[in-house]
Design a protein around this motif. Structure first.
Motif, PDB file in Angstrom:
ATOM      1  N   ARG A 289       0.854  -1.193   0.000  1.00 11.56           N
ATOM      2  CA  ARG A 289       0.000   0.000   0.000  1.00 11.56           C
ATOM      3  C   ARG A 289       0.885   1.237   0.000  1.00 11.56           C
ATOM      4  NH1 ARG A 289      -3.956   0.780   4.950  1.00 11.56           N
ATOM      5  NH2 ARG A 289      -5.254  -0.672   3.736  1.00 11.56           N
ATOM      6  N   PRO A 290       0.874   2.031  -1.073  1.00  6.83           N
ATOM      7  CA  PRO A 290       1.688   3.253  -1.111  1.00  6.83           C
ATOM      8  C   PRO A 290       0.912   4.472  -0.633  1.00  6.83           C
ATOM      9  CG  PRO A 290       0.784   2.825  -3.269  1.00  6.83           C
ATOM     10  CD  PRO A 290       0.277   1.718  -2.372  1.00  6.83           C
ATOM     11  N   SER A 291       1.637   5.525  -0.306  1.00  9.42           N
ATOM     12  CA  SER A 291       1.053   6.834  -0.017  1.00  9.42           C
ATOM     13  C   SER A 291       1.894   7.888  -0.720  1.00  9.42           C
ATOM     14  CB  SER A 291       1.001   7.100   1.488  1.00  9.42           C
ATOM     15  OG  SER A 291       2.301   7.144   2.043  1.00  9.42           O
ATOM     16  N   THR A 292       1.253   8.993  -1.103  1.00  6.96           N
ATOM     17  CA  THR A 292       1.952  10.055  -1.819  1.00  6.96           C
ATOM     18  C   THR A 292       1.676  11.404  -1.178  1.00  6.96           C
ATOM     19  OG1 THR A 292       0.121  10.378  -3.370  1.00  6.96           O
ATOM     20  CG2 THR A 292       1.843   8.807  -4.007  1.00  6.96           C
ATOM     21  N   GLN A 293       2.682  12.269  -1.196  1.00 10.13           N
ATOM     22  CA  GLN A 293       2.541  13.672  -0.832  1.00 10.13           C
ATOM     23  C   GLN A 293       2.962  14.498  -2.042  1.00 10.13           C
ATOM     24  OE1 GLN A 293       3.628  14.830   3.355  1.00 10.13           O
ATOM     25  NE2 GLN A 293       4.732  12.881   3.294  1.00 10.13           N
ATOM     26  N   VAL A 294       2.079  15.410  -2.465  1.00 10.86           N
ATOM     27  CA  VAL A 294       2.289  16.146  -3.710  1.00 10.86           C
ATOM     28  C   VAL A 294       2.141  17.639  -3.461  1.00 10.86           C
ATOM     29  CG1 VAL A 294       1.500  16.483  -6.082  1.00 10.86           C
ATOM     30  CG2 VAL A 294       1.383  14.205  -5.053  1.00 10.86           C
ATOM     31  N   VAL A 295       3.114  18.413  -3.936  1.00  9.92           N
ATOM     32  CA  VAL A 295       3.007  19.872  -3.989  1.00  9.92           C
ATOM     33  C   VAL A 295       2.970  20.249  -5.466  1.00  9.92           C
ATOM     34  CG1 VAL A 295       4.078  22.074  -3.446  1.00  9.92           C
ATOM     35  CG2 VAL A 295       4.207  20.199  -1.802  1.00  9.92           C
ATOM     36  N   SER A 296       1.878  20.907  -5.876  1.00  5.41           N
ATOM     37  CA  SER A 296       1.659  21.185  -7.296  1.00  5.41           C
ATOM     38  C   SER A 296       1.525  22.686  -7.537  1.00  5.41           C
ATOM     39  CB  SER A 296       0.392  20.458  -7.775  1.00  5.41           C
ATOM     40  OG  SER A 296       0.121  20.753  -9.125  1.00  5.41           O
ATOM     41  N   LEU A 297       2.096  23.150  -8.650  1.00  7.04           N
ATOM     42  CA  LEU A 297       1.978  24.538  -9.065  1.00  7.04           C
ATOM     43  C   LEU A 297       1.492  24.552 -10.522  1.00  7.04           C
ATOM     44  CD1 LEU A 297       2.504  27.625  -8.783  1.00  7.04           C
ATOM     45  CD2 LEU A 297       4.848  27.176  -9.568  1.00  7.04           C
ATOM     46  N   THR A 298       0.347  25.198 -10.764  1.00  8.60           N
ATOM     47  CA  THR A 298      -0.216  25.244 -12.119  1.00  8.60           C
ATOM     48  C   THR A 298      -0.635  26.661 -12.473  1.00  8.60           C
ATOM     49  OG1 THR A 298      -2.420  24.685 -11.267  1.00  8.60           O
ATOM     50  CG2 THR A 298      -1.051  22.865 -12.064  1.00  8.60           C
ATOM     51  N   ILE A 299      -0.621  26.952 -13.788  1.00 12.47           N
ATOM     52  CA  ILE A 299      -1.185  28.184 -14.313  1.00 12.47           C
ATOM     53  C   ILE A 299      -2.495  27.808 -14.983  1.00 12.47           C
ATOM     54  CG2 ILE A 299       0.191  27.950 -16.417  1.00 12.47           C
ATOM     55  CD1 ILE A 299      -0.889  31.290 -14.851  1.00 12.47           C
ATOM     56  N   ASN A 300      -3.583  28.545 -14.659  1.00 18.42           N
ATOM     57  CA  ASN A 300      -4.926  28.146 -15.056  1.00 18.42           C
ATOM     58  C   ASN A 300      -5.655  29.255 -15.778  1.00 18.42           C
ATOM     59  OD1 ASN A 300      -5.557  25.466 -13.202  1.00 18.42           O
ATOM     60  ND2 ASN A 300      -4.147  26.889 -12.222  1.00 18.42           N
ATOM     61  N   ARG A 301      -6.624  28.854 -16.602  1.00 18.66           N
ATOM     62  CA  ARG A 301      -7.506  29.793 -17.306  1.00 18.66           C
ATOM     63  C   ARG A 301      -8.935  29.552 -16.856  1.00 18.66           C
ATOM     64  NH1 ARG A 301      -9.880  33.631 -19.265  1.00 18.66           N
ATOM     65  NH2 ARG A 301      -9.730  34.370 -21.413  1.00 18.66           N
ATOM     66  N   ALA A 302      -9.611  30.604 -16.387  1.00 24.29           N
ATOM     67  CA  ALA A 302     -11.009  30.518 -15.982  1.00 24.29           C
ATOM     68  C   ALA A 302     -11.891  30.915 -17.176  1.00 24.29           C
ATOM     69  CB  ALA A 302     -11.278  31.441 -14.796  1.00 24.29           C
ATOM     70  N   PHE A 303     -12.988  30.160 -17.368  1.00 25.59           N
ATOM     71  CA  PHE A 303     -13.891  30.406 -18.484  1.00 25.59           C
ATOM     72  C   PHE A 303     -15.277  30.812 -17.986  1.00 25.59           C
ATOM     73  CE2 PHE A 303     -10.801  27.171 -19.635  1.00 25.59           C
ATOM     74  CZ  PHE A 303     -10.247  27.705 -20.771  1.00 25.59           C
TER      75      PHE A 303
END
Length: 303
Positions: A289-303
């Motif tokens: 059983r694995p576990s993950t920790q993620v730090v994410s940075l994204t550039i987004n467009r709102a519609f």
């Protein structure tokens, strides 16, 4: 008296005419146009974005159980048969990996308040693999001589050149609640996760300790590989900052744990040795059983 009345009437008419002229000389007030602030956060929007993530993956351990069976033939005649089995816990190292990250979703305010609700779908291609080299799976069993029916106990360790566990990709669906502060939003949510994993046992050989001598029972090393999709749960916190014209930056942290899953493997083997040939099977399973920790940075467009 008649002259006084005429004078009053003349003055009244003059005053009325002056008032009308004054009214005609003043232009009508123009309506006030309210222009929306292009830097503010929309009240509701669909959005999509891409970026990168830093991932720490904890693989735990492989709980392996292996069974080997063997029939020994001499000049085509069955002379011995037996089996051995046993468990082992193979510890796997944690891994750190950078990966591309995608997300899409929707949010909406609760009426005219600063509180809002929404949901997002995130995708991370992790490709993180942990390897444990030269693992031993202790096994115990017995073999029986066909001619006299006597069973002899023996130990039979299975050798694994490389045990590997991999998280290939992860998909999270996170409903969230948030609060806006001008062009900034903070949010938190919980939801299900779906991960693709791979379990590998490379270079597996079944051995037997008979009379103090290590005998290769299964012949050439064999490789086993199993892909699985497993469900789990994820928690996420994050913040956004609108740059204007519908573009915003999103930074978030998530922690996900998959359900425990089991990979099964089985393969026949043939091990010729002069006039003696061993025929049998290698069967087993590996659970982890694995576990993950993620730090994410994204550039987004709102519609």
């Amino acid at each position: 008296m008649r002259d006084l009345c005429l004078a009053v009437a003349a003055v009244t008419a003059l005053v009325a005419g002056s008032a009308e002229a004054a009214d005609l000389s003043q232009p009508a007030a123009a309506p006030v146009l309210v222009t929306p602030n292009p830097w503010s956060m929309p009240n509701s929007a669909f959005f999509a974005g891409l970026g990168a993530s830093a991932n720490a993956v904890h693989f735990g351990s492989q709980d392996v159980y292996a069974i080997g069976t063997s029939n020994v033939y001499q000049n085509g005649v069955l002379v011995d048969y037996g089996s051995a089995q046993g468990p082992a816990k193979i510890s796997m190292n944690s891994k750190f990996a950078f990966a591309p990250s995608l997300q899409a979703g929707y949010y909406q305010r609760f009426g005219a308040s600063d509180w809002l609700w929404g949901a997002k779908l995130t995708y991370n291609y992790l490709g993180a693999t942990s390897t444990n080299n030269n693992s031993i799976i202790p096994q115990f069993g017995s073999f029986t001589n066909v001619s006299n029916g006597v069973s002899v106990p023996f130990s039979g360790p299975a050798y694994v050149r490389a045990a590997q566990t991999t998280i290939v990709q992860e998909i999270d669906l996170i409903p969230f609640l948030g609060h806006s502060f001008g062009r900034t939003m903070v949010y938190a949510g919980l939801g299900p996760t779906l991960s693709q994993t791979r379990t590998q046992l490379n270079g597996l050989v079944g051995l037997a300790d008979i009379g103090g001598s290590i005998v290769d029972q299964s012949g050439a090393p064999q490789n086993f590989s199993n892909y699985s999709w497993v469900i789990g749960g994820a928690a996420m916190v994050g913040a956004t900052y609108f740059l204007g014209s519908g573009w915003f930056i999103d930074v978030n942290y998530s922690y996900a744990v998959t359900s425990r899953h089991t990979a099964n493997f089985a393969s026949p083997f043939t091990n010729p040795n002069g006039s003696t040939t061993s025929l049998g099977t290698l069967v087993g399973s590996s659970a982890w059983r694995p576990s993950t920790q993620v730090v994410s940075l994204t550039i987004n467009r709102a519609f």
